[in-house]
Structures are given as C-alpha cells and as structure tokens.
Design a protein around this motif. Structure first.
Motif, PDB file in Angstrom:
ATOM      1  N   ILE A   1      -4.974   7.183   2.963  1.00  0.00           N
ATOM      2  CA  ILE A   1      -3.804   7.784   2.520  1.00  0.00           C
ATOM      3  C   ILE A   1      -3.747   8.525   1.481  1.00  0.00           C
ATOM      4  CG2 ILE A   1      -1.102   7.177   2.164  1.00  0.00           C
ATOM      5  CD1 ILE A   1      -1.973   5.984   4.839  1.00  0.00           C
ATOM      6  N   LYS A   2      -3.223   9.766   1.882  1.00  0.00           N
ATOM      7  CA  LYS A   2      -3.254  11.038   0.576  1.00  0.00           C
ATOM      8  C   LYS A   2      -2.027  10.892   0.072  1.00  0.00           C
ATOM      9  CE  LYS A   2      -6.029  14.137   3.586  1.00  0.00           C
ATOM     10  NZ  LYS A   2      -5.664  15.180   4.523  1.00  0.00           N
ATOM     11  N   ASN A   3      -2.085  11.010  -1.472  1.00  0.00           N
ATOM     12  CA  ASN A   3      -0.983  11.140  -2.375  1.00  0.00           C
ATOM     13  C   ASN A   3      -0.251  12.622  -2.238  1.00  0.00           C
ATOM     14  OD1 ASN A   3       0.886  10.307  -4.167  1.00  0.00           O
ATOM     15  ND2 ASN A   3      -0.231  11.049  -5.761  1.00  0.00           N
ATOM     16  N   ILE A   4       0.249  12.780  -0.850  1.00  0.00           N
ATOM     17  CA  ILE A   4       0.988  13.846  -0.568  1.00  0.00           C
ATOM     18  C   ILE A   4       2.295  13.469  -0.068  1.00  0.00           C
ATOM     19  CG2 ILE A   4      -1.094  15.427  -0.706  1.00  0.00           C
ATOM     20  CD1 ILE A   4      -0.913  15.230   2.310  1.00  0.00           C
TER      21      ILE A   4
ATOM     22  N   GLN B   1       1.553   9.574   7.613  1.00  0.00           N
ATOM     23  CA  GLN B   1       0.258   8.647   7.621  1.00  0.00           C
ATOM     24  C   GLN B   1      -0.041   7.317   7.798  1.00  0.00           C
ATOM     25  OE1 GLN B   1      -1.784  10.583   3.830  1.00  0.00           O
ATOM     26  NE2 GLN B   1       0.083  10.547   3.170  1.00  0.00           N
ATOM     27  N   ASP B   2       1.339   6.671   7.846  1.00  0.00           N
ATOM     28  CA  ASP B   2       1.332   5.364   8.619  1.00  0.00           C
ATOM     29  C   ASP B   2       2.604   5.202   9.225  1.00  0.00           C
ATOM     30  OD1 ASP B   2       3.376   4.708   6.823  1.00  0.00           O
ATOM     31  OD2 ASP B   2       2.168   3.514   5.603  1.00  0.00           O
TER      32      ASP B   2
ATOM     33  N   LEU C   1      11.110   6.724  -3.988  1.00  0.00           N
ATOM     34  CA  LEU C   1      12.046   7.311  -3.259  1.00  0.00           C
ATOM     35  C   LEU C   1      12.478   6.635  -1.921  1.00  0.00           C
ATOM     36  CD1 LEU C   1      14.318   9.704  -3.608  1.00  0.00           C
ATOM     37  CD2 LEU C   1      12.477  10.998  -2.355  1.00  0.00           C
ATOM     38  N   ASP C   2      11.261   6.747  -0.972  1.00  0.00           N
ATOM     39  CA  ASP C   2      11.653   6.254   0.105  1.00  0.00           C
ATOM     40  C   ASP C   2      11.498   4.916   0.688  1.00  0.00           C
ATOM     41  OD1 ASP C   2      12.298   8.767   0.891  1.00  0.00           O
ATOM     42  OD2 ASP C   2      10.325   9.332   1.920  1.00  0.00           O
ATOM     43  N   ILE C   3      11.770   3.827  -0.599  1.00  0.00           N
ATOM     44  CA  ILE C   3      11.776   2.604  -0.145  1.00  0.00           C
ATOM     45  C   ILE C   3      13.005   2.060  -0.681  1.00  0.00           C
ATOM     46  CG2 ILE C   3      10.591   0.290  -0.532  1.00  0.00           C
ATOM     47  CD1 ILE C   3       7.992   1.915  -0.926  1.00  0.00           C
TER      48      ILE C   3
ATOM     49  N   GLN D   1      16.562  -3.129   1.682  1.00  0.00           N
ATOM     50  CA  GLN D   1      15.492  -2.664   2.405  1.00  0.00           C
ATOM     51  C   GLN D   1      15.788  -2.901   3.918  1.00  0.00           C
ATOM     52  OE1 GLN D   1      13.219  -1.253   1.622  1.00  0.00           O
ATOM     53  NE2 GLN D   1      11.855  -0.626   3.381  1.00  0.00           N
TER      54      GLN D   1
ATOM     55  N   PRO E   1       0.955  -1.303  -0.054  1.00  0.00           N
ATOM     56  CA  PRO E   1      -0.054   0.051   0.096  1.00  0.00           C
ATOM     57  C   PRO E   1       0.922   1.230   0.089  1.00  0.00           C
ATOM     58  CG  PRO E   1      -0.621  -1.531   1.529  1.00  0.00           C
ATOM     59  CD  PRO E   1       0.564  -2.066   1.157  1.00  0.00           C
ATOM     60  N   MET E   2       0.304   2.265  -0.643  1.00  0.00           N
ATOM     61  CA  MET E   2       1.039   3.727  -0.522  1.00  0.00           C
ATOM     62  C   MET E   2       1.273   4.024   1.018  1.00  0.00           C
ATOM     63  SD  MET E   2      -0.079   7.325  -2.555  1.00  0.00           S
ATOM     64  CE  MET E   2      -1.666   7.387  -1.723  1.00  0.00           C
ATOM     65  N   SER E   3       2.252   4.833   1.348  1.00  0.00           N
ATOM     66  CA  SER E   3       2.498   5.349   2.820  1.00  0.00           C
ATOM     67  C   SER E   3       2.427   6.673   2.515  1.00  0.00           C
ATOM     68  CB  SER E   3       3.911   4.742   3.098  1.00  0.00           C
ATOM     69  OG  SER E   3       3.830   3.537   3.703  1.00  0.00           O
ATOM     70  N   HIS E   4       3.083   7.275   1.451  1.00  0.00           N
ATOM     71  CA  HIS E   4       2.855   8.701   1.001  1.00  0.00           C
ATOM     72  C   HIS E   4       3.380   8.875  -0.576  1.00  0.00           C
ATOM     73  CE1 HIS E   4       7.120   9.361   1.761  1.00  0.00           C
ATOM     74  NE2 HIS E   4       7.113   8.641   2.699  1.00  0.00           N
ATOM     75  N   SER E   5       3.453  10.060  -0.774  1.00  0.00           N
ATOM     76  CA  SER E   5       3.630  10.368  -2.254  1.00  0.00           C
ATOM     77  C   SER E   5       4.966   9.777  -2.845  1.00  0.00           C
ATOM     78  CB  SER E   5       3.461  11.708  -2.563  1.00  0.00           C
ATOM     79  OG  SER E   5       4.447  12.660  -1.925  1.00  0.00           O
ATOM     80  N   ALA E   6       5.897   9.696  -1.854  1.00  0.00           N
ATOM     81  CA  ALA E   6       7.435   9.134  -2.383  1.00  0.00           C
ATOM     82  C   ALA E   6       7.532   7.869  -1.714  1.00  0.00           C
ATOM     83  CB  ALA E   6       8.404  10.289  -1.869  1.00  0.00           C
ATOM     84  N   CYS E   7       6.419   7.073  -1.285  1.00  0.00           N
ATOM     85  CA  CYS E   7       6.777   5.788  -0.642  1.00  0.00           C
ATOM     86  C   CYS E   7       5.533   4.991  -1.380  1.00  0.00           C
ATOM     87  CB  CYS E   7       6.588   5.957   0.833  1.00  0.00           C
ATOM     88  SG  CYS E   7       7.172   4.340   1.792  1.00  0.00           S
ATOM     89  N   ARG E   8       5.512   4.537  -2.568  1.00  0.00           N
ATOM     90  CA  ARG E   8       4.721   4.005  -3.411  1.00  0.00           C
ATOM     91  C   ARG E   8       5.034   2.765  -3.794  1.00  0.00           C
ATOM     92  NH1 ARG E   8       1.481   8.362  -6.884  1.00  0.00           N
ATOM     93  NH2 ARG E   8       0.390   6.416  -7.343  1.00  0.00           N
TER      94      ARG E   8
END
Lengths: 410, 410
Positions: free
Chosen positions: B16-19, B24-25, A92-94, B96, A56-63
């Motif tokens: 979760i917003k795409n920002i 958010q998590d 980016l953040d994964i 990771q 799942p998406m965590s935020h816009s740079a963690c998808r």
C-alpha cells in the motif's frame, strides 16, 4: 520529550444491558513521554477504536491513529494542537478517528499538565476555575412512579438541578410523556431546575417534538435535549422557530468543532453540550466553548461516565464564569464510579470544581482496571496488529509489530 | 425472505503506497437471503468496519452493525430503508457506522434487484437511465511534465472531461499550483472540461483557497473540489461568496444525508459529490440526489475504485437527465480494475450507462477475491468475535459466536 508509548484498555461490566447507560464499558488511554504518564478516555465502542488505532494504511488519508501520535514531539499546548490536526488529516476517511482521537488528546493534556505542575484549565489560558452547578443526570424510570422516586432521591441529595432522559420518553404517546415529566416535577418540587433528554428519539420529526413543547413548558422544563440527531439542523431550526420558552440543547453527537458550530449557527440551540471523549478531545472542545461564549449560547459538558471523563469535560469551560451548569453522573456503573479514587464531589454549597492538582487531577486505579479489563487481539493476514494483554500489555511500538513491553508503573 | 448471512471480505494490494489512491484496498460485502446473493462495497478502513460489524454492545445506542441486519425481513425497498434507519439508531454513538452501513445498503439493493429482475435505478422509481459523460479521474503528476503527459493520454483516449487531484497540489506555492494546472490545460487543449480536486488540503483556510481562484478561472477550470474539509461550511460559504466563475464541488466526506444537505444549504456549492460507499449507501444518496435536483445543485457520483462501486454510485441519479457528469476511475489498482468481469465501458459516443441487468449488474470475480483476500481475526476476552477465513469463511451468525458456514456459491 517524545511520545514513547500509547496503551489502550478496554474495561467492561460483566453484563452489558440494552439501555441508554453509556457507563457500562470504557476505553482508557495511557500515554507515556519522558518520565510522565497521562490518562484519557474515549466515549466510543472500544473494539472499533482499537481497530482504528492499529489498522493497516488504506491510502494517504486513511491511516491509523497511531501514525499521527507515536514518536511525536510533546512540549507545549501547540504540540497537542499539531498532533490533533495531524491525526485528523491522516484519518480523514475513517469516521471513527474523531472518537479515537478524543482519548489521545485528553491524555496529552493530562500529561503536559503533570509535567508543568498545572491543572489543564491553566494550560488553556484561564487564570482560575469557577464553580459549576451540577445537574444530576439520570435515565427516566420505567414508569412515572420510578421517575417520581428518582426525583425525590436527587432532591433529598441536595441537587439544585436534575435531568431525566432516554428510557420510555418519546417512544409512546404525548400523554405518557406528560405523566413522566409530571412525576419528575412532582418529585423535585417547584424550585429545582428540570431538564429533559429525548436521546434523538424523533430523529428529524419536528411534529413529534413540537407536540411536547407546551407540556414541557407547563412543567417549567429548562431545556429539551436532543429531540433530533445532531445533523438534523433544519429540524432544530424549525423547532426553535416555534418560540417556546423551552430551549433546545444538543451537541454530544458533535465529532468535531464544525458540527457543534453548525448547531449554534443554523440550529438555534440555547445550550451546546460537548463530550470531550467524542469531539476529538479538549482541544476542539475549548474552541467550541469560545465560540459559544461569543455567540450567546451556554456551554455545558456532556458526561455520563467516569470522573476522569468528568474532569476532562469540565476543563474547556472551567475558567468561564458565565457558563455555570455541569452534567454530573449519579447512576454510573460500578466500573465507572470506582475507576478513580479521586472524585469531583459536591462542596458545601452543592457546587463542583475541577481539581487544582496537575493535569486532570484524577488517575485511574490500577486495581479497578485489572478487575474490569477485557483482553483484545486482532490479526491481519496472520500477523497480530493489536494486543491489549492484561494491564501489563502494550500496543505501542512504531514498527507496526506488537510490542511485548509496557507496564503500569507511573 | 430474511437476511441469512453477511460476509465481509478485506482485499488489499500486496503493498500500500502512501498516496491519495483509494483503490489500493477494498471492503466487499456479500449478503445472502433466500436463494439470492447481493454484493456491496464500503469506502472505509476494512479493519475498522469489521470491528464495527462485530463489536460487543456498549449500550443501547452503541451496538454493532450486525444487530440491525441479520435476520431482518427483506421484501421491498421500504425494508431497506427500515434496516438503514435501524442500523443508524443502534449505532448512533459509533461514528464508523455510516461507512460500514454503506456496503450493507448497497448489497441489499443489489440483492433485491436480482430477485425482482430489475436494475436498482428502477427500484428507486426511475423509468429509464440516462447516459452520463464520464470525467477521467486521476491524481496530479508529481511534476507538471507528468501531469501534461497524463492529460494528453486522457485526451487521446477520447474523454471529454478530466479531473486532476491530490498529489502536490496546494502543498506549495500558488505558482507551483499554476504550473500544474497550466500543464493539465495544455495537455487537454482548450475544448475539454478541466476539474481540479484539492483533497481538503487547506482544511478551513479561506485565504489559501482564494489565492488560487483567479488562476483556476484563467485556465477555465469548471470546479474546485474540496478546498476544505466537509464540515467547514463557513469556509465554503466565504469562498463561494467571492463570486468566482469557478464553482465549488464537495460532498464525498458526507456520512449521511444531513452533511450533504448542509453543503447545499449553507456552503454554496455548485456540485454535490456523493460516494455511496461512505454516505450510508444508495438509500441516503438517492435522497441527496432528489434534494440537489430541487435546489439547482448538480449531483455527481464520487468513485475512485471498482466498477461495483461505480455502478452503485450511479444508480441514485441514473434516471435524472439533467445531471450529466460522472466520475470515472482511470488509474485504479489492479485489484480494483479486475475485481469485476463486467465493466461500465465508454460507448461509441464516449458515454457511460448503468447496466440494464438485474441489481447492480456487476458481480465480483471469486478468483480476484481469492487473489487479494486478507484474513482477519478478532478476539475479545479470548473469544473470537470475527473471522474472515479465506473466501469460504463466514462471520454471519446471529448468536454472537463465529460461524463455520458460508461459501461463495451464488
């Protein structure tokens, strides 16, 4: 055409040994677009990259990686570069994104080559592929006698260059290492090229590595590979500043172009070794090859697994005549050895060439996939986010739900 | 004592917003040893790190994080360093690993501090903690009017420094960015420190970043953060060589000590920003703080989420009097804001101090974990390799099977 589906296959030997043999499992990537199918392979932990594909998406740079791939337009090499950049931006953040992206990028090049009817190296802009001298790549024996026997076997098989790595090397005394290297040199004779891979055993300890330099030089070892972890640039620089004839080789741990470049700019290495299954695919590997070529560093592939991975890893520098060595796996697992019916064999001159057939020129054998396939399912909040059901399973929809469809027909 | 259990908790907001809001998590880590419990937090994709914790071994340098943690001896800070090194060695080929290790390392420090009855910074060797000046960290508004209002709110709240980042910044024209920064400066007035975070928007494009330098300087912006991805050392070097008064800040993307050091050695940055939830925990963050201190670079934490993460991120430099700034999240999600009852609040002088209570001094609230908890299950070849069942679930056994035990009682 658009990318319609991506399927990930986790293959594994029935028993995984705690040794430095990376061919014991594999993560295959199958991409379909239009009527075409491309194959790639990640050098990764399969389960971790599957989670990275579907998380799942965590935020816009963690998808998840899927968000940058499914539904994308694919017509030209520029589209592959765009997808590569998009996946990295969204992920980016994964940290794992680089490894997962690798198999995707390779499959995209394979697919585009098949559609164009051209081998990948031509899509990269090279007119012809030059032969490479394979070095037989294997682990050190558990003791010098085993290493001696392995060396003789490879000499008898006609290899002009042989590498030994991992195993006990660097874990004990300098004398113990000397006996191993002496056995390797004895088995090869004085003519063959001998390479040694320390497998990052000294982390960033310069003195431990430096203590072996004169011994390695005495046995005419061409390179010492990965004395340190990839990021330890200061340790590499300090060691290369000792001025030994033994050159340093590194780069398999590079997850992107920048990390490889740092080893060239700041580490003083003589050989940069790139695994297209780890650096993000053929796209960034090509950039490293061009950078190395412009900076008097020799580019070499890193491959210890299948001939699918081998073909992918040769494409970035197949057209560069001055970079003549290639790593060639000689003791891969049954899974890795049999995965593709097409193989890159030594020719009469003992040389290796990339296939001239479209794409990578080597497709996985469905029967071997079936034999070694491992089912994976992941549930988040009770919902199945990933499923790799047998080889008919698919995990490719764009809606975030697991699809039923997909098949191996290609 | 030995590490008996490790539990991972995936918490998430319902939507979760795409920002660029990383709060958010969350992935929480709970470690039990003897009668003690420690808590940590990874800045990661929770599903990917859960897979990284539990994945089957691929080979000797591609093993799950659990293999380096469960059953390990834990008595002293040296044990934490040893576990940290062991996890990285076993997980060398899983990118990771650095992110997953981070929460483990933090929880180990928390646990050891509780057992010793000392705050973590003292275990690190510092005698006292110095106050830090918090900068209110938030996203740019969607338009300059929103940014103006946000700036005024933070000035009225008493902050001496404010950072704006992500959102539309860098995505459009230089003029559009100027309007945003002008609004921020107008809202803050001339006295407050203004910081700008580009969120790697220009990747490695020096000219795009350079085109903003004089504008940022005109509004007396103290630092431009992450114009480029962490690895783009040459781009950082080229930009800092322009000699602007605006200094460069970077480092949140560093996954290990080496990556942060490279930005200092080769990137010319003035501020190094370390997220203990991403770099591998407090252990490597401390090493960066010492390195920065010795090389005239200012160390700053990177924290955009919970006060558990905030306390962890302050420990490495709490005892360094000359490094006075700290990032302070002011618009985190409900989950992140309410996770801990204990909070690091501004004192009468507008300063922040790390807690003087044992360990990190902030424990998660079980009710908030329960409220936002997301169940995860993973199956490989039909066998459950990971399960995080409610908050009573455990995923901590050493045998590779999923255990039934574990609870929140601490």
């Amino acid at each position: 055409m658009k990318i319609e589906s991506v399927d990930l296959y986790y293959l594994a030997m029935p028993a995984i040994k705690n040794i430095g043999d990376g061919s014991q499992d594999a993560l295959l990537v199958r991409i379909a677009a239009g009527q075409w199918v491309g194959w790639g392979e990640c050098e990764t932990s399969p389960l971790v990259s599957m989670a990275n594909w579907a998380c799942p998406m965590s935020h816009s740079a963690c998808r998840p990686v899927r968000d940058g791939v499914l539904g994308q337009r694919l017509e030209t090499p520029a589209d592959i570069a765009r997808i590569n950049a998009e996946v990295r931006k969204l992920g980016l953040d994964i940290a794992q994104t680089d490894h997962t992206l690798s198999g995707i990028d390779i499959a995209l090049w394979d697919l585009l080559g098949k559609r164009r009817g051209e081998p990948v190296y031509r899509l990269l802009g090279d007119k012809q592929a030059y032969p490479k001298t394979p070095y037989a790549s294997q682990l050190f024996g558990d003791d010098p006698q085993q290493t001696l026997a392995k060396a003789r076997t490879m000499r008898d098989a006609g290899y002009a260059a042989v590498k030994f790595g991992w195993g006990p090397f660097g874990q004990g005394s300098v004398d113990a290492d000397r006996e191993q290297v002496a056995a390797a040199r004895e088995g090869l004779g004085s003519e063959l090229m001998l390479l040694v891979d320390a497998g990052t055993v000294w982390d960033e300890d310069v003195s431990a590595a430096a203590a072996r330099l004169s011994m390695l030089d005495a046995f005419e070892v061409t390179w010492l590979e990965e004395p340190f972890v990839s990021g330890a640039l200061a340790a590499y620089r300090e060691l290369t500043a000792r001025g030994s004839r033994v050159q340093m080789a590194a780069g398999e741990g590079a997850h992107n172009f920048h990390m490889a470049r740092h080893l060239i700019d700041h580490g003083g290495i003589g050989y940069v070794q790139i695994d297209t299954g780890r650096i993000g695919g053929i796209t960034p590997a090509r950039r490293v090859a061009e950078y190395a070529n412009a900076h008097d560093v020799t580019y070499v592939n890193h491959t210890f697994t299948t001939h699918l991975a081998l073909s992918a890893s040769l494409q970035p520098y197949a057209g560069m005549a001055d970079h003549t060595l290639c790593e060639y796996p000689v003791e891969a697992s049954d899974l890795a050895t049999r995965l593709t019916k097409d193989q890159l064999r030594l020719d009469a001159d003992g040389q290796i060439r990339v296939p001239e057939s479209p794409g990578l020129g080597v497709d996985p054998d469905p029967a071997v996939i079936d034999q070694y396939h491992v089912d994976v399912e992941m549930y988040v909040a009770g919902r199945c986010v990933f499923r790799s059901g047998a080889i008919a399973g698919s995990n490719t929809d764009t809606a975030g739900e697991v699809a039923r469809g997909g098949d191996m027909a290609d």
